[in-house]
Design an enzyme around this catalytic site. Structure first.
Site, PDB file in Angstrom:
ATOM      1  N   LYS A  24       0.780  -1.166  -0.029  1.00  0.00           N
ATOM      2  CA  LYS A  24       0.219  -0.044   0.029  1.00  0.00           C
ATOM      3  C   LYS A  24       1.081   1.341   0.147  1.00  0.00           C
ATOM      4  O   LYS A  24       0.497   2.131  -0.713  1.00  0.00           O
ATOM      5  CB  LYS A  24      -0.716   0.093   1.085  1.00  0.00           C
ATOM      6  CG  LYS A  24      -1.883  -1.167   1.447  1.00  0.00           C
ATOM      7  CD  LYS A  24      -2.808  -0.975   2.461  1.00  0.00           C
ATOM      8  CE  LYS A  24      -2.405  -0.866   3.961  1.00  0.00           C
ATOM      9  NZ  LYS A  24      -1.652  -2.092   4.450  1.00  0.00           N
ATOM     10  N   ARG A  99      -8.980   1.465   9.183  1.00  0.00           N
ATOM     11  CA  ARG A  99      -8.833   0.053   9.506  1.00  0.00           C
ATOM     12  C   ARG A  99      -9.859  -0.589  10.354  1.00  0.00           C
ATOM     13  O   ARG A  99      -9.591  -1.858  10.704  1.00  0.00           O
ATOM     14  CB  ARG A  99      -7.390  -0.050  10.273  1.00  0.00           C
ATOM     15  CG  ARG A  99      -6.276  -0.159   9.321  1.00  0.00           C
ATOM     16  CD  ARG A  99      -4.983   0.241  10.100  1.00  0.00           C
ATOM     17  NE  ARG A  99      -3.824  -0.845   9.972  1.00  0.00           N
ATOM     18  CZ  ARG A  99      -2.861  -0.187   9.671  1.00  0.00           C
ATOM     19  NH1 ARG A  99      -2.768   0.939   9.355  1.00  0.00           N
ATOM     20  NH2 ARG A  99      -1.784  -1.188   9.367  1.00  0.00           N
ATOM     21  N   ARG A 138      11.968  -6.780   4.915  1.00  0.00           N
ATOM     22  CA  ARG A 138      11.789  -5.495   4.937  1.00  0.00           C
ATOM     23  C   ARG A 138      12.592  -4.834   5.889  1.00  0.00           C
ATOM     24  O   ARG A 138      12.620  -5.264   7.211  1.00  0.00           O
ATOM     25  CB  ARG A 138      10.333  -5.357   4.848  1.00  0.00           C
ATOM     26  CG  ARG A 138      10.006  -3.873   5.151  1.00  0.00           C
ATOM     27  CD  ARG A 138       8.276  -3.862   4.816  1.00  0.00           C
ATOM     28  NE  ARG A 138       7.495  -3.593   5.984  1.00  0.00           N
ATOM     29  CZ  ARG A 138       6.346  -3.409   5.826  1.00  0.00           C
ATOM     30  NH1 ARG A 138       5.606  -3.230   4.832  1.00  0.00           N
ATOM     31  NH2 ARG A 138       5.689  -3.364   6.900  1.00  0.00           N
ATOM     32  N   ARG A 167      11.703  -2.439  11.500  1.00  0.00           N
ATOM     33  CA  ARG A 167      10.450  -1.992  12.240  1.00  0.00           C
ATOM     34  C   ARG A 167      10.210  -2.998  13.204  1.00  0.00           C
ATOM     35  O   ARG A 167      10.056  -4.342  13.095  1.00  0.00           O
ATOM     36  CB  ARG A 167       9.327  -1.842  11.482  1.00  0.00           C
ATOM     37  CG  ARG A 167       9.226  -0.291  10.700  1.00  0.00           C
ATOM     38  CD  ARG A 167       8.110  -0.240   9.761  1.00  0.00           C
ATOM     39  NE  ARG A 167       6.628  -0.763  10.075  1.00  0.00           N
ATOM     40  CZ  ARG A 167       5.853  -0.440   9.600  1.00  0.00           C
ATOM     41  NH1 ARG A 167       5.906  -0.045   8.345  1.00  0.00           N
ATOM     42  NH2 ARG A 167       4.573  -0.950   9.936  1.00  0.00           N
ATOM     43  N   ARG A 178      -0.655  -8.653  13.582  1.00  0.00           N
ATOM     44  CA  ARG A 178      -1.150  -7.548  12.779  1.00  0.00           C
ATOM     45  C   ARG A 178      -2.048  -8.352  11.645  1.00  0.00           C
ATOM     46  O   ARG A 178      -2.907  -7.698  11.255  1.00  0.00           O
ATOM     47  CB  ARG A 178       0.011  -6.890  11.997  1.00  0.00           C
ATOM     48  CG  ARG A 178       0.675  -5.893  13.036  1.00  0.00           C
ATOM     49  CD  ARG A 178       2.022  -5.374  12.487  1.00  0.00           C
ATOM     50  NE  ARG A 178       2.096  -4.490  11.377  1.00  0.00           N
ATOM     51  CZ  ARG A 178       2.906  -4.298  10.705  1.00  0.00           C
ATOM     52  NH1 ARG A 178       4.250  -5.035  10.578  1.00  0.00           N
ATOM     53  NH2 ARG A 178       2.995  -3.323   9.401  1.00  0.00           N
TER      54      ARG A 178
HETATM   55  P1  AMP Z   1       1.234   0.809   9.261  1.00  0.00           P
HETATM   56  O1  AMP Z   1       2.510   1.486   8.911  1.00  0.00           O
HETATM   57  O2  AMP Z   1       0.212   1.402   8.459  1.00  0.00           O
HETATM   58  O3  AMP Z   1       1.367  -0.668   9.025  1.00  0.00           O
HETATM   59  O4  AMP Z   1       0.798   1.082  10.787  1.00  0.00           O
HETATM   60  C1  AMP Z   1       1.785   0.557  12.015  1.00  0.00           C
HETATM   61  C2  AMP Z   1       0.895   0.560  13.154  1.00  0.00           C
HETATM   62  O5  AMP Z   1       0.204   1.800  13.473  1.00  0.00           O
HETATM   63  C3  AMP Z   1      -0.425  -0.435  13.027  1.00  0.00           C
HETATM   64  O6  AMP Z   1      -0.090  -1.705  13.246  1.00  0.00           O
HETATM   65  C4  AMP Z   1      -1.237   0.236  14.070  1.00  0.00           C
HETATM   66  O7  AMP Z   1      -0.616  -0.141  15.435  1.00  0.00           O
HETATM   67  C5  AMP Z   1      -0.853   1.804  13.840  1.00  0.00           C
HETATM   68  N1  AMP Z   1      -1.870   2.462  12.985  1.00  0.00           N
HETATM   69  C6  AMP Z   1      -1.843   2.941  11.885  1.00  0.00           C
HETATM   70  N2  AMP Z   1      -2.883   3.160  11.224  1.00  0.00           N
HETATM   71  C7  AMP Z   1      -3.870   2.935  12.054  1.00  0.00           C
HETATM   72  C8  AMP Z   1      -5.326   2.892  12.028  1.00  0.00           C
HETATM   73  N3  AMP Z   1      -5.994   3.424  10.997  1.00  0.00           N
HETATM   74  N4  AMP Z   1      -6.062   2.515  12.962  1.00  0.00           N
HETATM   75  C9  AMP Z   1      -5.417   1.642  13.979  1.00  0.00           C
HETATM   76  N5  AMP Z   1      -4.011   1.788  14.185  1.00  0.00           N
HETATM   77  C10 AMP Z   1      -3.323   2.201  13.280  1.00  0.00           C
END
Ligand code: AMP
Length: 222
Positions: A24, A99, A138, A167, A178
């Site tokens: 994404k 989400r 990654r 990360r 996740r």
């Molecule tokens: P991402 O980089 O988009 O995978 O986000 C990393 C982490 O940030 C996720 O695993 C969640 O803990 C938190 N996070 C990011 N966006 C959201 C969202 N829209 N709702 C809830 N948690 C989020």
């Protein structure tokens, strides 16, 4: 250019849905450049807040490290703030911003107050085992945050020379959590959009970056 962003006074909102590691972020960057609108990532906003040690970062850190979702009210605050920026006046690509169903409802309400909006949802489809493999390869640059696949942790960022690290939420236990969270809480968002009259386009996310990009751009040329 395929499907330029909407004309005067109208916003184009592209919601990117899909499990972690589906591409994404990368595809969102390319689509943002193609449509001339910014990409907003709640993950990026939260990671910056954790790095800077702000109140938001302190609240979000534990949820993120476990691979759990940060509570909806926190996300809705970030979302509304980002959408009210002048840079988002013609729309935005929302990467990982929606989400849960309450987040989709909150976004819809916020957008209904912003005038004419066209919303498109792209759903990146890919098997969990491919994702686990992809995520294990990654790394991300500590300094400029550019993500890489197949570059070893500890090596230098090809873009800025910073150190590449993994990360915390890309460690295997957090990845499994996740994915579980994605299937339980985010997958129902697809049905929510489909039953609320929003165009939902499935994207096959298996393939090279440019193959997937071509599929994404095709969704905007229809
Ligand atoms: P991402 O980089 O988009 O995978 O986000 C990393 C982490 O940030 C996720 O695993 C969640 O803990 C938190 N996070 C990011 N966006 C959201 C969202 N829209 N709702 C809830 N948690 C989020």
């Amino acid at each position: 250019m395929p499907g330029a962003a909407a004309g005067d006074g109208e916003r184009t909102i592209v919601v990117l849905l899909g499990p972690p590691g589906a591409g994404k972020g990368t595809q969102g960057e390319q689509l943002a450049a193609a449509l001339g609108i910014p990409k907003i990532s709640t993950g990026d906003v939260l990671r910056a807040a954790v790095r800077d040690g702000t109140a938001l970062g302190r609240e979000a850190k534990a949820f993120m490290e476990r691979g759990d979702l940060v509570p909806d009210p926190v996300i809705l605050g970030i979302m509304k703030d980002a959408l009210s920026q002048p840079s988002a006046a013609r729309g935005a690509i929302l990467d990982g911003v929606v989400r849960t169903v309450p987040q989709a409802e909150g976004l819809q309400t916020a957008l209904s107050q912003l005038g004419r909006v066209t919303t498109v949802v792209l759903v990146f489809a890919i098997d969990d085992d491919v994702l686990v493999r992809r995520i294990s390869e990654r790394t991300v640059c500590e300094a400029c945050q550019t993500p890489y696949t197949g570059h070893m942790p500890g090596s230098a960022c090809p873009k800025c020379g910073g150190r590449l690290v993994r990360r915390a939420d890309d460690e295997p236990d957090a990845v499994r959590q996740r994915l579980k969270v994605y299937h339980a809480q985010t997958a129902p968002v697809i049905t929510w959009y489909a039953t609320h009259g929003v165009r939902v386009v499935p994207i096959d996310a298996v393939g090279t970056r440019s193959e997937v990009q071509a599929r994404v751009l095709r969704a905007f040329s229809r």
